[in-house]
Design an enzyme around this catalytic site. Sequence first.
Site, short mmCIF file in Angstrom:
data_model
loop_
_atom_site.label_atom_id
_atom_site.label_comp_id
_atom_site.label_asym_id
_atom_site.label_seq_id
_atom_site.Cartn_x
_atom_site.Cartn_y
_atom_site.Cartn_z
N LYS A 1 -51.74 41.07 31.83
CA LYS A 1 -50.36 41.49 32.11
C LYS A 1 -49.67 41.92 30.82
O LYS A 1 -50.09 41.53 29.71
CB LYS A 1 -49.54 40.38 32.78
CG LYS A 1 -49.37 39.07 31.97
CD LYS A 1 -48.17 39.05 31.04
CE LYS A 1 -48.06 37.73 30.27
NZ LYS A 1 -47.46 37.86 28.97
N ASP B 1 -46.78 31.38 33.42
CA ASP B 1 -47.04 32.69 34.02
C ASP B 1 -48.24 32.69 34.97
O ASP B 1 -48.64 33.75 35.46
CB ASP B 1 -47.14 33.80 32.96
CG ASP B 1 -48.13 33.49 31.86
OD1 ASP B 1 -48.87 32.51 32.00
OD2 ASP B 1 -48.14 34.23 30.85
N PRO C 1 -58.19 40.13 25.16
CA PRO C 1 -58.12 39.34 23.91
C PRO C 1 -57.47 37.98 24.16
O PRO C 1 -56.59 37.85 25.01
CB PRO C 1 -57.27 40.21 22.98
CG PRO C 1 -57.28 41.57 23.57
CD PRO C 1 -57.51 41.43 25.03
N SER D 1 -54.06 32.38 31.64
CA SER D 1 -53.30 32.14 32.87
C SER D 1 -53.90 32.91 34.03
O SER D 1 -54.00 32.41 35.15
CB SER D 1 -51.84 32.59 32.69
OG SER D 1 -51.24 31.87 31.64
N SER D 2 -54.30 34.14 33.75
CA SER D 2 -54.90 34.98 34.79
C SER D 2 -56.23 34.38 35.26
O SER D 2 -56.52 34.33 36.45
CB SER D 2 -55.12 36.38 34.22
OG SER D 2 -55.80 37.18 35.13
N ALA E 1 -55.28 34.57 23.45
CA ALA E 1 -53.98 34.21 22.84
C ALA E 1 -53.29 35.45 22.28
O ALA E 1 -52.90 35.50 21.12
CB ALA E 1 -54.14 33.14 21.76
N ALA E 2 -53.14 36.46 23.14
CA ALA E 2 -52.70 37.78 22.69
C ALA E 2 -51.42 38.25 23.37
O ALA E 2 -51.01 39.39 23.17
CB ALA E 2 -53.82 38.79 22.97
N GLY E 3 -50.81 37.39 24.20
CA GLY E 3 -49.60 37.81 24.92
C GLY E 3 -49.91 38.59 26.18
O GLY E 3 -49.02 39.18 26.80
N LEU E 4 -51.20 38.59 26.57
CA LEU E 4 -51.62 39.36 27.74
C LEU E 4 -51.95 38.46 28.94
O LEU E 4 -52.41 38.95 29.98
CB LEU E 4 -52.85 40.22 27.40
CG LEU E 4 -52.61 41.29 26.32
CD1 LEU E 4 -53.93 41.97 25.93
CD2 LEU E 4 -51.62 42.34 26.82
N GLY F 1 -54.26 36.22 29.48
CA GLY F 1 -55.67 36.09 29.86
C GLY F 1 -56.05 34.73 30.43
O GLY F 1 -56.65 34.64 31.51
#
Length: 304
Positions: free
Chosen positions: A22, A147, A105, A114-115, A107-110, A112
């Site tokens: 995300k 999230d 990636p 959580s998804s 711990a990248a703010g994306l 990952g």
Amino acid sequence: METPHIQIQGYAASIQIRSHAKINWTLDVLFKRDDGYHELRTIYQTVSLHDTLAITETDGPIEIICDDPRVPCDETNLAFKAAALLREAAGTSKGARIEIEKRIPVAAGLGGGSSNAAATLLALAKLWQVEIDEPALVRIAASLGSDVPFFLMGGTALGVGRGEEVHPIEQVDSEHLLLVNPGFSVSTRDAYEKLSRLTRSEAANNIPFTFLAAKGISGLPLVTRNDLEEVVLTAHPEIAEVKSRLLSLGARHAQMSGSGATVFGVFDNSQMIERAESEVRAAGCWAQRVRTVDAREYKATIFQ
Ligand code: C5P
């Protein structure tokens, strides 16, 4: 959710599921709450970049296997925690082997991790045939991370509370997004802790910015912001450099996602984004072209 294709391999049933990344189109931090979390108004967006999870039902324990050595394969992995919580809620003794093919990636703010956790919940609920209603699944998701509930629905959604309360909004369609990661990770907890200057408190009851932004996204140019940028960019000037680089390469907008370090650039056409992608890669950054994935596509395609 569409009926997933459950494969029977020998005696073992298995499911493959996509676990999308995300970005946050906006991230307004309103104030620090009594429980230590920050009250947010954010607009989440799933994008086409995804990990793939292959989950097989077993009679044994919960096992995590991952092709990325930076991902812990023990009980600290969010997918492990998701499986353990669902197993407890379902009162089942079934086990699972969860193989994670990592492309997002870490711990990248994306989002990952959580998804991966949300995908595990969705897949295991099917595989273990758990009768669980949606609110209960959302509660488990929220207990795993702020999230995680968003990834149960995907698409474009407004996140409120600490980000765990999600509401679908007008779906955004953006074809030419470039994700750029400078190659280091940022701790979400640290980013919030460093956040000294909070958004005006009157915004708590009056959230025009996020809603204006929500309306503005589909009619680019964007009027969005990320309140975590200031503190994270101060600590990591490389992220500010990535932002300026993307703007100088023709992005109409460039902004950090979540607590960073990934920055997304919004481009107008494929020629510009292709050039930008090769330039930032040549400068040593991880870069990936993506497009938005709306809620309908998300629901229809995550089970492969
Ligand atoms: O919810 P999650 O585990 O992803 O959050 C990680 C950390 O980020 C929290 O422990 C907290 O320090 C911080 N956080 C916050 N306010 C939020 C979300 C996260 O302060 N709304």
